[in-house]
Design a protein around this motif. Structure first.
Motif, short mmCIF file in Angstrom:
data_model
loop_
_atom_site.label_atom_id
_atom_site.label_comp_id
_atom_site.label_asym_id
_atom_site.label_seq_id
_atom_site.Cartn_x
_atom_site.Cartn_y
_atom_site.Cartn_z
N LYS A 222 9.68 -28.78 53.76
CA LYS A 222 8.83 -27.30 53.76
C LYS A 222 8.07 -27.38 54.84
O LYS A 222 7.95 -26.36 55.41
CB LYS A 222 8.21 -27.22 52.21
CG LYS A 222 7.37 -25.90 52.29
CD LYS A 222 6.60 -25.78 50.80
CE LYS A 222 6.03 -24.66 50.73
NZ LYS A 222 5.44 -24.24 49.32
N GLU B 79 9.83 -27.14 58.07
CA GLU B 79 10.44 -25.67 58.25
C GLU B 79 9.83 -24.81 59.35
O GLU B 79 10.32 -24.05 60.00
CB GLU B 79 10.62 -24.81 56.80
CG GLU B 79 11.40 -23.60 56.92
CD GLU B 79 12.97 -24.13 56.96
OE1 GLU B 79 13.69 -23.69 57.68
OE2 GLU B 79 13.36 -24.97 55.90
N SER C 81 3.58 -17.91 47.97
CA SER C 81 4.87 -17.52 48.24
C SER C 81 4.74 -16.24 49.12
O SER C 81 3.99 -15.46 49.15
CB SER C 81 5.45 -17.15 46.86
OG SER C 81 6.96 -16.30 47.21
N ASN D 280 18.70 -18.52 50.38
CA ASN D 280 17.68 -19.85 50.56
C ASN D 280 16.19 -19.29 50.00
O ASN D 280 15.58 -18.76 50.65
CB ASN D 280 17.48 -20.72 51.84
CG ASN D 280 16.78 -21.97 51.89
OD1 ASN D 280 15.68 -21.91 51.51
ND2 ASN D 280 17.27 -22.78 52.57
N SER E 76 13.48 -20.69 49.91
CA SER E 76 12.02 -20.91 50.80
C SER E 76 11.36 -19.86 51.49
O SER E 76 12.06 -19.02 52.30
CB SER E 76 12.43 -22.29 51.85
OG SER E 76 11.41 -22.44 52.64
N TYR F 68 11.82 -20.35 55.28
CA TYR F 68 13.22 -20.12 55.67
C TYR F 68 13.50 -18.64 55.87
O TYR F 68 13.93 -18.40 56.93
CB TYR F 68 14.16 -20.64 54.59
CG TYR F 68 15.64 -20.38 54.73
CD1 TYR F 68 16.44 -21.29 55.61
CD2 TYR F 68 16.15 -19.08 54.70
CE1 TYR F 68 17.66 -21.26 55.78
CE2 TYR F 68 17.59 -19.14 54.84
CZ TYR F 68 18.39 -19.84 55.39
OH TYR F 68 19.78 -19.91 55.86
#
Length: 334
Positions: A75, A78, A265, A302, A304, A307
């Motif tokens: 993570k 990324e 998030s 995805n 994430s 991402y």
């Protein structure tokens, strides 16, 4: 040759007279029954799951990478990946022009921006340049056999692994491939082909002017990724980039927000399946509603946040490169 071996194998399997799914491992019982429910014969499912070559072959590297400590590292990495991949935007623009006919077809049929698909393909496999080093069935078999159902996450991993095992067995059976020949090169997570589809997403694969899709072919990867976002994520209309605030500025502010909030998030306030509550970056900010809507769709590909934000950034940069003009944007958020 493979189909001939499959026919010969079926001939020998008929003598086994399998009429059910009986294994010491209950997970294999579940996989077998679900595969049969998909139209696979008992003989094929049993032969597959009784094959030492398939079920006694474990992927220790993949299993280690799937552990929480490595996922946290992934993570964090990324962000670095997003920054590095910006250097590949000229390659994306070249790619988009080279495959313009395919993108015209996919964009018209599925309503997904070509630059979004190109951004996904660059993030997944650098437009097919990353070579897979794992076998998908071994990845999921290892996950199912080695994981203990001691937490909601681990139970989810087991069910996810079983579902993908079923999809692989079903896929190979329908393709007429013998169990021993059913080898699908994948990432450490079991994702396959240029668009990195999980086996349970094969239902979204589609060939470009061909009956069957080959996810190792760029044309089929483009169409399949477009179909995935259209059918699974409800991506029905092209993004109007003039409605997107300064994505470079947004990306930077998001990284700061994530650093300051442990459970952050970009688009969600809660994960109902896991019972997790998040600090949501775009929620309650009306000026980010349009961006949030489309980022949420990309997260169906995805989940994430980093991402999805990276895809939006790369897509925006590629769109600029295609038009050779700066795009008018809304003002940045404070």
């Amino acid at each position: 040759m493979i189909k001939l071996l499959f026919i010969l194998l079926l001939g020998t399997m008929l003598f086994a007279e399998y009429s059910g799914c009986v294994f010491q491992n209950q997970d294999y019982v579940d996989v077998c029954n679900k595969a049969v429910g998909n139209g696979v014969t008992y003989e094929y499912a049993n032969t597959f799951l009784l094959s030492e070559e398939k079920t006694e072959k474990f992927d220790e590297i993949s299993f280690e990478y799937m552990q929480p400590k490595h996922l946290k590292t992934h993570k964090k990495n990324e962000k670095k990946a997003n920054n590095v991949l910006v250097e590949f935007v000229p390659d994306m623009v070249k790619h988009l022009r080279e495959y313009s006919e395919v993108y015209d077809y996919a964009e018209k049929k599925y309503g997904v921006n070509r630059e979004i698909i190109a951004a996904i393909l660059i993030k997944e496999t650098k437009l097919g340049k990353i070579v897979p080093k794992h076998d998908a069935f071994s990845v999921f078999n290892t996950l199912v056999v080695r994981t203990k159902p001691d937490s909601p996450r681990e139970k989810w991993l087991i069910n996810m692994g079983k579902g993908n095992m079923v999809s692989i067995i079903t896929h190979c059976y329908k393709k007429g491939v013998a169990p021993q020949e059913c080898n699908l090169p994948s990432s450490y997570a079991g994702a396959i082909g240029i668009p990195q589809f999980m086996p349970n997403s094969f239902v979204y694969s589609e060939g470009y002017k061909t009956e069957f899709a080959d996810l190792s072919k760029m044309e089929d990867a483009i169409v399949s990724a477009s179909k995935f976002l259209n059918k699974k994520a409800g991506f029905l209309e092209l993004i109007d980039w003039t409605k997107i605030p300064d994505i470079v500025d947004i990306e930077s502010k998001w990284y700061e927000f994530e650093f300051e909030n442990e459970n952050a998030s970009f688009v969600h306030e809660q994960n109902e399946k896991m019972g997790t509550t998040y600090e949501c970056f775009t929620c309650a900010k009306s000026e980010l509603d349009y961006l949030r809507e489309y980022t949420k769709k990309i997260m169906r590909y995805n989940n994430s946040s980093n991402y999805a934000v990276g895809v939006m950034r790369l897509a925006y940069e590629a769109k600029k490169g295609l038009t050779n003009l700066p795009l008018e944007r809304q003002a940045s958020i404070p």
